[in-house]
Design a protein around this motif. Structure first.
Motif, short mmCIF file in Angstrom:
data_model
loop_
_atom_site.label_atom_id
_atom_site.label_comp_id
_atom_site.label_asym_id
_atom_site.label_seq_id
_atom_site.Cartn_x
_atom_site.Cartn_y
_atom_site.Cartn_z
N ARG A 234 0.82 -1.20 0.00
CA ARG A 234 0.00 0.00 0.00
C ARG A 234 0.87 1.26 0.00
N GLU A 235 2.08 1.11 0.51
CA GLU A 235 2.99 2.26 0.54
C GLU A 235 3.72 2.40 -0.79
N GLY A 236 3.41 1.53 -1.74
CA GLY A 236 4.01 1.66 -3.06
C GLY A 236 5.32 0.93 -3.24
N LYS A 237 5.69 0.07 -2.29
CA LYS A 237 6.93 -0.71 -2.43
C LYS A 237 6.68 -1.90 -3.34
N ALA A 238 7.57 -2.07 -4.35
CA ALA A 238 7.37 -3.17 -5.28
C ALA A 238 7.95 -4.46 -4.73
#
Ligand code: SF4
Lengths: 318, 469
Positions: A234-238
């Motif tokens: 959700r924090e955008g970490k792939a």
């Protein structure tokens, strides 16, 4: 040759030169939050001539019930109805009772239906002129699909979905109520957390209830592991799912920076069953999810919750 | 039955002349159904659902034998007995055995078109059993000794007054009783039958292969009672009624209700999973009879198998301009309206069903509403082609059409013909010309418009040119 063999043979001959056609996926309805689901539920049911009452506390439900019961003399009450929700009326057989009280196995917002189990007795659901059905907040499902999945194989030999009072327009196109089944349907929604100390009233264990769904989830997970798609927290970490362990108990992840992580599938399953128990409250954040998994598995840290959330998000659960 | 089908043109013409009240009742009811359907379709992603429903049924039919075997296995695991019937004879034999085995004297029935196909009521009555239709509409027509005139609303051709008279005669209700009172009388009469019948007979809307679940949809509660109160339940299931997965019910139950009556779902849906087992009540024995009756023949028809996707919603009847005028009875077949026109030839052959598939204007409305996207107009045309190929049509008809084609290809010939028609207007109404005679016998004569289309067109073109030079 038996009739059976003949029919099957005719079919096989007919289809011999025709290719098998593709079976499409079942359309997955959009998820809605509980409050919205409740609004749909009430609106649909009222639209088809039923009455819906919502209670914010056990006391409120109890108070309403004692008033409501006053207009009846005898009632049939399903054995599934917990003590606190039984009217203070002499009990009677369905053939003579004026009121029948049932305890819903599930309820469907999309269609405005209560799902009744034959295990509580079908006559009591059908022969009475007025029917009262209790619905616990947690068994109200936003879609028919979700409800069907939840009740699959449950409730006895014949589930019945009731979506309003019995009606017919067969006489000169004029709608009349109460032709064969109950002419009045009252649905009481218990919109508060169930008292978990009252174990007798809990119809089923939530994890067990979602067996079918969990199996489907495991299948999806397997497919996903093979695909090795790139996911995002959700924090955008792939990150990506590298593989599923041979025993199927651990999911190995590869993070964006090349680091490796592992996640027990038990966490994922616990999270899924927790989400399913909430039915539609799908604005679930990683920390909320982490807490739920932590409390269910007795786990202190919720570090892995972001990855958990990412996987569930990719699968459409959050 | 083929005799009655042959009679369609005369029967429909005389119905319109002699019974204007039927036309009015049918028109009102179908219009109402169709308006509700249109509203209900608009509330959901109906086009996507129709694609999905079409594809599920098409897939199912393409693997029908496997799915039937799977359904049979699941049904048996659930404790049901599974029997197979080629047609009415098998069905009757099976019923006779069940009646014998369980000492049945009274039978309650839930509405089922398949049992109409199989002549179940007449068979049981001839054996001295009491048979009661319990759907209010079916009950009405049983009292009137008529067949159903609509798949969903079997008595829509009956006005309130006709029902009042019927109930007065049979149940002793006052001649001016209100619908509520009439329904109450029927309820009391049938309630007693429900509680004393030994056997309940139903059809099935769906049979799920994955779980062996029989799904039944209704509004009154009579089907739920028929399948719950008597100690034996027999369900007749057409082999095309299967669905692959339990999850498929979610869309099919909603699509069926929305197409049929415009409701989000039928008021009562039963999902039957076998005889009662540990439940406090319910039937001790469940028999599921899988019926072919012409369906495998339809499946083998490369050009016309799609008719088997039908879920019997009746939407095509409600929207059909022919059905709306005459109702179901003149068709002289179990199924009427567009679906009847494309089912009849599978049951009776292209000749036996002639001229039912001519009872269409080919306006296309039925295809537009069908929840499983059966190309009904295309199938009607298929049968018409076959009728021509089989020499069923007037020999002059193909000739006339050939002549027409030639004329239309040549502008000069066309102009000449159109002049000639206007000079001899009586020619089109003539009782003497073949084909024209067949047309005018039950219809208004054809009168040419005062001026031919091409003249009007040229004039329009000129106007357009003058307007924007
Ligand atoms: S053909 Fe289509 S519209 Fe007509 S009854 Fe069957 S499913 Fe309904």
């Amino acid at each position: 040759m038996s009739v059976r063999t003949r029919i099957l043979e005719r079919i096989r001959t007919a289809l011999a030169d025709r290719p098998a056609l593709q079976l499409p996926d079942v359309p997955e309805p959009a998820e809605v939050a509980w409050e919205e689901a409740y609004q749909n539920f009430a609106q649909r049911l009222e639209g088809s001539g039923a009455e819906v009452v919502r209670f914010g506390s056990p006391q409120e439900a109890r108070g309403w019930l004692s008033e409501f019961a006053k207009s009846f003399h005898r009632a049939w009450v399903s054995p599934r109805v917990p003590e606190r929700l039984r009217p203070d009326l002499p009990e009677a057989e369905p053939e003579v009772a004026e009121l029948g009280v049932s305890y819903a196995q599930a309820a469907v917002a999309e269609t405005g239906s209560v799902v009744l189990a034959s295990r509580e007795g079908r006559r009591g659901q059908l022969l009475v002129p007025t029917q009262l059905v209790w619905v616990e907040a947690e068994v109200l499902y936003p879609s028919l699909l979700a409800a069907l999945r939840a009740v699959k194989g449950e409730g006895g030999a014949a589930l019945g979905l009731h979506s309003g009072p019995s009606k017919s327009a067969d006489i000169g196109q004029i709608t009349v109520k109460g032709v064969h089944g109950p002419g009045r349907l009252v649905v009481g929604v218990l919109a508060f957390a169930r008292d978990t100390t009252d174990r007798s009233s809990a119809p089923r264990d939530p994890v067990q209830r979602h067996d079918g769904e969990l199996k489907a989830f495991r299948d999806k997970l397997k497919k996903l592991a093979l695909e090795g798609r790139t996911l995002e927290t959700r924090e955008g970490k792939a990150f990506s799912v590298r593989k599923l362990s041979e025993t199927g108990k651990t999911v190995y992840l590869e993070l964006g920076n090349g680091a490796k992580e592992s996640l027990p599938t038990a966490y994922l399953e616990a999270a899924v069953s927790w989400i399913l128990t909430l039915h539609g409250r799908h604005q679930v954040g990683p920390s909320e999810l982490g807490q739920a998994v932590a409390s269910q598995l007795g786990l202190k840290s919720s570090v892995k919750a972001s990855y958990l959330w990412g996987i569930l998000h990719a699968l459409g659960y959050v | 039955m083929p005799e009655r089908i042959k009679d369609f043109p005369r029967a429909s013409a005389s119905l319109i002349e002699d019974h204007p009240e039927v036309r009015e009742a049918v028109y009102r009811a179908t219009l109402h159904f169709d308006q509700n359907r249109a509203k209900a379709y608009a509330e959901v992603p109906v086009e996507a659902w129709r694609d999905y429903a079409r594809d599920v049924k098409a897939h199912l039919l393409s693997r029908l034998a496997d799915y039937l075997e799977k359904a049979e296995a699941r049904l048996k695991e659930n404790g049901a007995e599974v029997l197979w019937a080629d047609g009415p004879e098998d069905a009757h034999r099976i019923l006779a055995e069940i009646v014998e085995r369980h000492g049945v004297r009274r039978v309650v029935k839930a509405k089922s078109m398949l049992t109409e196909e199989l002549g179940v009521n007449a068979f049981l009555e001839a054996r001295g059993l009491e048979v009661y239709e319990t759907d209010l509409g079916e009950f009405i027509i049983q009292l009137a000794k008529e067949p159903p005139s609509h798949i969903v609303g079997p008595a829509i051709h009956k006005s309130l007054d006709q029902v009042r008279r019927l109930f007065h005669e049979h149940l002793g209700t006052p001649t001016d009783a209100e619908p509520e009172a009439l329904a109450k009388a029927a309820r009391a009469f049938l309630r007693e039958r429900f509680l004393t019948a030994e056997l309940g007979i139903s059809g099935a809307n769906f049979l799920v292969a994955e779980t062996g679940t029989i799904a039944l949809v209704e509004n009154e509660g009579n089907i739920r009672l028929t399948t719950s109160v008597p100690r034996v339940h027999v369900a007749f299931v057409g082999i095309e009624k299967l669905l692959p997965r339990f999850d498929d019910l979610a869309v099919f139950l909603q699509l069926l209700a929305r197409a049929a009556t415009g409701q989000p779902i039928g008021t009562f849906v039963s999902l039957i999973q076998g005889p009662k087992k540990d439940d406090p009540d319910g039937p001790e024995a469940l028999y599921v009879v899988l019926v072919d009756n012409g369906r495998t023949a339809a499946l083998a028809d490369d050009e016309a198998w799609e008719v088997l996707r039908c879920i019997r919603c009746g939407a095509c009847l409600n929207v059909c301009p022919v059905y709306r005028q005459v109702g179901g009875h003149p068709y002289g077949f179990v199924y009427s309206g567009p679906i009847g026109e494309i089912l009849a030839p599978h049951f009776l052959g292209v000749e036996g069903a002639y001229p039912l598939y001519n009872a269409s204007t080919l306006c296309g409305a039925c295809g537009e509403v069908c929840p499983v996207r059966i190309p009904i107009p295309k199938l009607i045309l298929t049968w018409r082609h076959r009728a021509v190929d089989s020499g069923l049509t007037a020999p002059a008809e193909p000739q006339l059409i050939r002549a027409y084609t030639e004329t239309m290809r040549r502008p000069a010939a066309y102009r000449l013909a159109s002049k000639a028609l206007r000079l001899l207007p009586s020619a089109l109404a003539s009782e003497r010309l073949p084909v024209v005679r067949a047309w005018t016998r039950y219809r208004a004569g054809l009168t040419p418009s005062p001026r031919p289309f091409h003249e009007l067109w040229e004039e329009l073109e000129d106007e357009r040119k003058n307007a924007n030079p």
